[in-house]
Design a protein around this motif. Sequence first.
Motif, PDB file in Angstrom:
ATOM      1  N   LYS A  86       0.826  -1.196   0.000  1.00 53.15           N
ATOM      2  CA  LYS A  86       0.000   0.000   0.000  1.00 53.15           C
ATOM      3  C   LYS A  86       0.868   1.256   0.000  1.00 53.15           C
TER       4      LYS A  86
ATOM      5  N   PHE B 207     -14.884 -12.708   0.101  1.00 57.98           N
ATOM      6  CA  PHE B 207     -15.593 -11.586   0.723  1.00 57.98           C
ATOM      7  C   PHE B 207     -14.856 -11.129   1.986  1.00 57.98           C
TER       8      PHE B 207
ATOM      9  N   MET C  65     -14.023  -5.646  -1.065  1.00 54.54           N
ATOM     10  CA  MET C  65     -15.021  -6.683  -0.814  1.00 54.54           C
ATOM     11  C   MET C  65     -15.777  -6.998  -2.096  1.00 54.54           C
TER      12      MET C  65
ATOM     13  N   VAL D  76     -10.014  -2.773   5.274  1.00 53.37           N
ATOM     14  CA  VAL D  76      -9.705  -2.133   6.550  1.00 53.37           C
ATOM     15  C   VAL D  76      -8.371  -1.402   6.446  1.00 53.37           C
ATOM     16  N   PHE D  77      -7.405  -2.040   5.776  1.00 55.73           N
ATOM     17  CA  PHE D  77      -6.104  -1.386   5.632  1.00 55.73           C
ATOM     18  C   PHE D  77      -6.173  -0.209   4.676  1.00 55.73           C
ATOM     19  N   TYR D  78      -6.960  -0.346   3.631  1.00 58.82           N
ATOM     20  CA  TYR D  78      -7.013   0.721   2.629  1.00 58.82           C
ATOM     21  C   TYR D  78      -8.035   1.793   2.988  1.00 58.82           C
ATOM     22  N   GLY D  79      -8.828   1.546   4.045  1.00 56.70           N
ATOM     23  CA  GLY D  79      -9.829   2.529   4.430  1.00 56.70           C
ATOM     24  C   GLY D  79     -10.904   2.700   3.381  1.00 56.70           C
ATOM     25  N   THR D  80     -11.258   1.621   2.706  1.00 56.37           N
ATOM     26  CA  THR D  80     -12.230   1.733   1.617  1.00 56.37           C
ATOM     27  C   THR D  80     -13.290   0.660   1.771  1.00 56.37           C
ATOM     28  N   ILE D  81     -13.935   0.579   2.911  1.00 58.02           N
ATOM     29  CA  ILE D  81     -14.888  -0.508   3.171  1.00 58.02           C
ATOM     30  C   ILE D  81     -15.832  -0.705   1.989  1.00 58.02           C
ATOM     31  N   GLY D  82     -15.843  -1.918   1.448  1.00 54.96           N
ATOM     32  CA  GLY D  82     -16.760  -2.241   0.365  1.00 54.96           C
ATOM     33  C   GLY D  82     -16.085  -2.433  -0.979  1.00 54.96           C
ATOM     34  N   MET D  83     -14.996  -1.678  -1.220  1.00 55.25           N
ATOM     35  CA  MET D  83     -14.407  -1.704  -2.551  1.00 55.25           C
ATOM     36  C   MET D  83     -13.729  -3.035  -2.863  1.00 55.25           C
TER      37      MET D  83
END
Lengths: 172, 281
Positions: free
Chosen positions: A24, A58, A75, A66-73
């Motif tokens: 990252k 999933f 996933m 969680v690490f990238y701070g992009t919940i959902g992407m």
Amino acid sequence: MLNEIVRHSIRFFVLVLVQGLILKNMDVAPYVNPFIYLLFLMQLPFDMPPWLVMLIAFVTGFFVDVFYGTIGMHMAASTLVGFMRSRILKMLSPRDDYEFSAQPTVQDMGWVWFLTYAGIFIFIHHFCLFYLEMFSFREFFSTFLRVLISGMATMLLVVVTQFLFYRSKKAL
Amino acid sequence: MRNLLVFLVRNYLVLLFLLLEGLSMYFLVQHNVFQRAAAVSAANSFTGSIYETRSNFTAYLNLKDQNEMLNHQLAALLNRDRGSFIAFNTATTNVNDTVYRQRYQYLTAEVVDNSVSLRSNYIILDRGSKQGVAPDMGVIGASGIIGIVREVSDNFCVVMSVLHKDTKISASVKKDGTFGQLLWSGGDYRTADLIDLPTHSKIANGDTLVTSGLGDAFPQGVAVGVVKNFEKKAGDKTYTVEVQLTTDFRKLKHVLVIKDLFREEIQQLKQRVIESDNNAK
């Protein structure tokens, strides 16, 4: 069997941490964002039921998010590729199906098979991921460029990892 | 009923896929296209502490550059210190200044997480609501603007970097004050674009760009970048300027969060205007 589970779990932790803490923050060049954690999903056993693969994808996506701070992407992208995996495998299956003990690695399946498999796998994931990141089709071509370049970077890492960590069967 | 069950069993994989994908999309959209989610990750102590540990290690790697930058900053401040001046006219006395009142306050912070290679980059700082940080505050470094605070938790805040697809900052040409919008179109983290600059601007390559002071995030005159190139695209009535950013986003460590002491007053005033506009309709 248990041994197998431990091996996959270790691979999961190592790859997600490498992704979240090292890759990252590595800025090789603009547009290059490799996602090595896909290797974990690629290497799940052939005979794992598709629904389990999808659930694992999933969850993996969640931890990366969680690490990238992009919940959902991640996933969404991982779930998609987890869903497509059984189809890709069916499409690429040898004439008399996969051998019982075979793993989806270069050593077991050969270069042509593995590169095709990884290529399709990575492309689907990256395509979904980068367009979700933009959340629109404006800048369509520059996003597509990112898909291709990052996909190649991921591919390179995946291939290098194959060389480093899997011994050839013939040598045994 | 039986048919329905058969349908469900036969298509369980597709249905499960739609369920999980729907859930992901829900998270994505629910979190305001992931800006809030950025706070989720910074706010939870798990990743927060991991980030901090890592940043403790990596801090050593560019100590030299950081020291140099801090030294420059120190010099700039000392130049303004009263000790650096001598009294020329002994007949003056100090008066309590009622003409000027302090509008901006600066709060030091350290970067614990940062990226420059994504299309939408965020920076996480080790200051949060407990230290007085609130959303929409500007963040600057020793060499120029950095971004705008999006979300705060108790001890951390997430800053939308200039290198983000949705960041728009009003910037002006220093010498004549004409202004436009600063955007980042992706790719190189050292350059951004200034759009909508009126063509009567006497802009030239090498000109300095500073913040215009419009909006409440930044005071006027914070360094933004240097004009690298500019052109009037066919059909446009304005210039599009290629800007060399003065901030090196790859080397961020010590930054300042800007608090506008009059922000609330301005917000209230705006609110009143909006309300009266609505009433007039």
